[in-house]
Motif scaffolding. Structure first.
Motif, PDB file in Angstrom:
ATOM      1  N   ARG A  78       0.831  -1.213   0.000  1.00  0.00           N
ATOM      2  CA  ARG A  78       0.000   0.000   0.000  1.00  0.00           C
ATOM      3  C   ARG A  78       0.862   1.258   0.000  1.00  0.00           C
ATOM      4  O   ARG A  78       0.584   2.212  -0.734  1.00  0.00           O
ATOM      5  N   VAL A  79       1.889   1.250   0.808  1.00  0.00           N
ATOM      6  CA  VAL A  79       2.782   2.414   0.860  1.00  0.00           C
ATOM      7  C   VAL A  79       3.551   2.545  -0.449  1.00  0.00           C
ATOM      8  O   VAL A  79       3.755   3.654  -0.949  1.00  0.00           O
ATOM      9  N   ALA A  80       3.966   1.426  -1.034  1.00  0.00           N
ATOM     10  CA  ALA A  80       4.687   1.476  -2.307  1.00  0.00           C
ATOM     11  C   ALA A  80       3.801   2.032  -3.422  1.00  0.00           C
ATOM     12  O   ALA A  80       4.258   2.850  -4.231  1.00  0.00           O
ATOM     13  N   VAL A  81       2.552   1.618  -3.453  1.00  0.00           N
ATOM     14  CA  VAL A  81       1.629   2.146  -4.465  1.00  0.00           C
ATOM     15  C   VAL A  81       1.354   3.623  -4.216  1.00  0.00           C
ATOM     16  O   VAL A  81       1.292   4.421  -5.158  1.00  0.00           O
ATOM     17  N   LEU A  82       1.196   4.013  -2.964  1.00  0.00           N
ATOM     18  CA  LEU A  82       1.008   5.426  -2.631  1.00  0.00           C
ATOM     19  C   LEU A  82       2.232   6.246  -3.032  1.00  0.00           C
ATOM     20  O   LEU A  82       2.100   7.359  -3.549  1.00  0.00           O
ATOM     21  N   ALA A  83       3.416   5.687  -2.832  1.00  0.00           N
ATOM     22  CA  ALA A  83       4.643   6.387  -3.213  1.00  0.00           C
ATOM     23  C   ALA A  83       4.714   6.570  -4.726  1.00  0.00           C
ATOM     24  O   ALA A  83       5.068   7.648  -5.214  1.00  0.00           O
ATOM     25  N   LYS A  84       4.367   5.540  -5.483  1.00  0.00           N
ATOM     26  CA  LYS A  84       4.402   5.642  -6.941  1.00  0.00           C
ATOM     27  C   LYS A  84       3.363   6.649  -7.421  1.00  0.00           C
ATOM     28  O   LYS A  84       3.643   7.472  -8.294  1.00  0.00           O
ATOM     29  N   ALA A  85       2.168   6.615  -6.835  1.00  0.00           N
ATOM     30  CA  ALA A  85       1.129   7.572  -7.213  1.00  0.00           C
ATOM     31  C   ALA A  85       1.548   8.998  -6.854  1.00  0.00           C
ATOM     32  O   ALA A  85       1.277   9.940  -7.614  1.00  0.00           O
ATOM     33  N   SER A  86       2.214   9.169  -5.724  1.00  0.00           N
ATOM     34  CA  SER A  86       2.687  10.493  -5.333  1.00  0.00           C
ATOM     35  C   SER A  86       3.750  11.005  -6.292  1.00  0.00           C
ATOM     36  O   SER A  86       3.763  12.183  -6.649  1.00  0.00           O
ATOM     37  N   ALA A  87       4.635  10.123  -6.706  1.00  0.00           N
ATOM     38  CA  ALA A  87       5.685  10.533  -7.651  1.00  0.00           C
ATOM     39  C   ALA A  87       5.073  10.933  -8.993  1.00  0.00           C
ATOM     40  O   ALA A  87       5.434  11.973  -9.563  1.00  0.00           O
ATOM     41  N   PHE A  88       4.136  10.141  -9.480  1.00  0.00           N
ATOM     42  CA  PHE A  88       3.519  10.449 -10.769  1.00  0.00           C
ATOM     43  C   PHE A  88       2.666  11.717 -10.702  1.00  0.00           C
ATOM     44  O   PHE A  88       2.741  12.570 -11.575  1.00  0.00           O
ATOM     45  N   SER A  89       1.869  11.857  -9.645  1.00  0.00           N
ATOM     46  CA  SER A  89       1.039  13.055  -9.540  1.00  0.00           C
ATOM     47  C   SER A  89       1.897  14.287  -9.265  1.00  0.00           C
ATOM     48  O   SER A  89       1.588  15.380  -9.746  1.00  0.00           O
ATOM     49  N   GLY A  90       2.974  14.118  -8.520  1.00  0.00           N
ATOM     50  CA  GLY A  90       3.893  15.236  -8.297  1.00  0.00           C
ATOM     51  C   GLY A  90       4.513  15.715  -9.596  1.00  0.00           C
ATOM     52  O   GLY A  90       4.646  16.919  -9.827  1.00  0.00           O
ATOM     53  N   ALA A  91       4.887  14.779 -10.468  1.00  0.00           N
ATOM     54  CA  ALA A  91       5.463  15.156 -11.765  1.00  0.00           C
ATOM     55  C   ALA A  91       4.431  15.880 -12.619  1.00  0.00           C
ATOM     56  O   ALA A  91       4.736  16.888 -13.272  1.00  0.00           O
ATOM     57  N   LEU A  92       3.208  15.384 -12.619  1.00  0.00           N
ATOM     58  CA  LEU A  92       2.145  16.003 -13.412  1.00  0.00           C
ATOM     59  C   LEU A  92       1.819  17.408 -12.905  1.00  0.00           C
ATOM     60  O   LEU A  92       1.703  18.358 -13.696  1.00  0.00           O
ATOM     61  N   ILE A  93       1.691  17.548 -11.603  1.00  0.00           N
ATOM     62  CA  ILE A  93       1.374  18.864 -11.029  1.00  0.00           C
ATOM     63  C   ILE A  93       2.564  19.817 -11.173  1.00  0.00           C
ATOM     64  O   ILE A  93       2.368  21.015 -11.408  1.00  0.00           O
ATOM     65  N   LEU A  94       3.769  19.307 -11.048  1.00  0.00           N
ATOM     66  CA  LEU A  94       4.956  20.136 -11.261  1.00  0.00           C
ATOM     67  C   LEU A  94       4.967  20.688 -12.681  1.00  0.00           C
ATOM     68  O   LEU A  94       5.211  21.878 -12.895  1.00  0.00           O
ATOM     69  N   GLY A  95       4.667  19.846 -13.650  1.00  0.00           N
ATOM     70  CA  GLY A  95       4.584  20.308 -15.036  1.00  0.00           C
ATOM     71  C   GLY A  95       3.504  21.352 -15.213  1.00  0.00           C
ATOM     72  O   GLY A  95       3.699  22.366 -15.901  1.00  0.00           O
ATOM     73  N   GLY A  96       2.347  21.129 -14.583  1.00  0.00           N
ATOM     74  CA  GLY A  96       1.268  22.115 -14.670  1.00  0.00           C
ATOM     75  C   GLY A  96       1.661  23.447 -14.061  1.00  0.00           C
ATOM     76  O   GLY A  96       1.377  24.514 -14.617  1.00  0.00           O
ATOM     77  N   GLY A  97       2.328  23.399 -12.925  1.00  0.00           N
ATOM     78  CA  GLY A  97       2.780  24.642 -12.285  1.00  0.00           C
ATOM     79  C   GLY A  97       3.806  25.380 -13.136  1.00  0.00           C
ATOM     80  O   GLY A  97       3.758  26.602 -13.258  1.00  0.00           O
ATOM     81  N   ILE A  98       4.706  24.627 -13.751  1.00  0.00           N
ATOM     82  CA  ILE A  98       5.699  25.262 -14.622  1.00  0.00           C
ATOM     83  C   ILE A  98       5.017  25.829 -15.863  1.00  0.00           C
ATOM     84  O   ILE A  98       5.369  26.915 -16.337  1.00  0.00           O
ATOM     85  N   GLY A  99       4.020  25.115 -16.395  1.00  0.00           N
ATOM     86  CA  GLY A  99       3.285  25.612 -17.557  1.00  0.00           C
ATOM     87  C   GLY A  99       2.560  26.916 -17.261  1.00  0.00           C
ATOM     88  O   GLY A  99       2.589  27.860 -18.059  1.00  0.00           O
ATOM     89  N   ILE A 100       1.928  26.980 -16.103  1.00  0.00           N
ATOM     90  CA  ILE A 100       1.249  28.211 -15.690  1.00  0.00           C
ATOM     91  C   ILE A 100       2.269  29.331 -15.515  1.00  0.00           C
ATOM     92  O   ILE A 100       2.055  30.467 -15.960  1.00  0.00           O
ATOM     93  N   LEU A 101       3.383  29.016 -14.892  1.00  0.00           N
ATOM     94  CA  LEU A 101       4.428  30.016 -14.663  1.00  0.00           C
ATOM     95  C   LEU A 101       5.016  30.516 -15.982  1.00  0.00           C
ATOM     96  O   LEU A 101       5.244  31.720 -16.142  1.00  0.00           O
TER      97      LEU A 101
END
Length: 157
Positions: A78-101
């Motif tokens: 469960r923690v491993a899946v949460l970690a992978k989901a956090s990494a993927f969503s972090g990358a997606l949101i990071l890209g969105g934030g950079i795009g807005i910026l």
């Protein structure tokens, strides 16, 4: 489960960047106001990133620490899946934030300064979520078993 590949993380970051930029362009083209992010978004991203690492730490201690400590396999996955989901969503949101910026900073007339800082905060919070997810994912991996492999890295028969 395999660890996150750098190519997928970079691809998600680029997708987020394009989507974030296009959302701002579409909003400006239709006469709508640009996206103004809430102040709680960067805070929530940082809290989630820290929570994922805190959840993964006992698994790291059990797998790399003293022999005899047991790991609950269901909690570990469960923690491993949460970690992978956090990494993927972090990358997606990071890209969105950079795009807005990128959109905001390439305009001839800059919007209010707080919106720029909120976009920077979103990008930084998402970067911390991405790093926290990758660190937690690393914490959930088992160390290599020396008994199963010889010096050349081949499996013994």
């Amino acid at each position: 489960m395999k660890r996150s590949q750098p190519g997928i993380v970079v691809l998600l970051l680029l997708v987020g960047l394009v989507v974030g930029f296009l959302v701002e362009v579409t909003a400006a083209a239709t006469g709508s106001p640009i996206v103004i992010l809430p102040i709680t978004l960067p805070i929530a991203l940082v809290v989630i990133g820290v929570a994922v690492v805190v959840l993964a730490w006992p698994i790291r201690q059990a797998t790399h620490g003293k022999p005899g400590r047991r790991v609950d396999p269901f909690m570990a996955i469960r923690v491993a899946v949460l970690a992978k989901a956090s990494a993927f969503s972090g990358a997606l949101i990071l890209g969105g934030g950079i795009g807005i910026l990128v959109y905001v900073l390439t305009r001839s007339v800059l919007p209010a300064v707080p919106s720029i800082w909120l976009a920077i905060g979103m990008a930084l919070g998402a970067a911390l979520l991405l790093v926290g997810g990758l660190v937690a994912e690393h914490f959930c991996t088992l160390p290599p078993d020396d008994d199963d492999e010889n010096e050349r890295g081949e499996v013994r028969a």
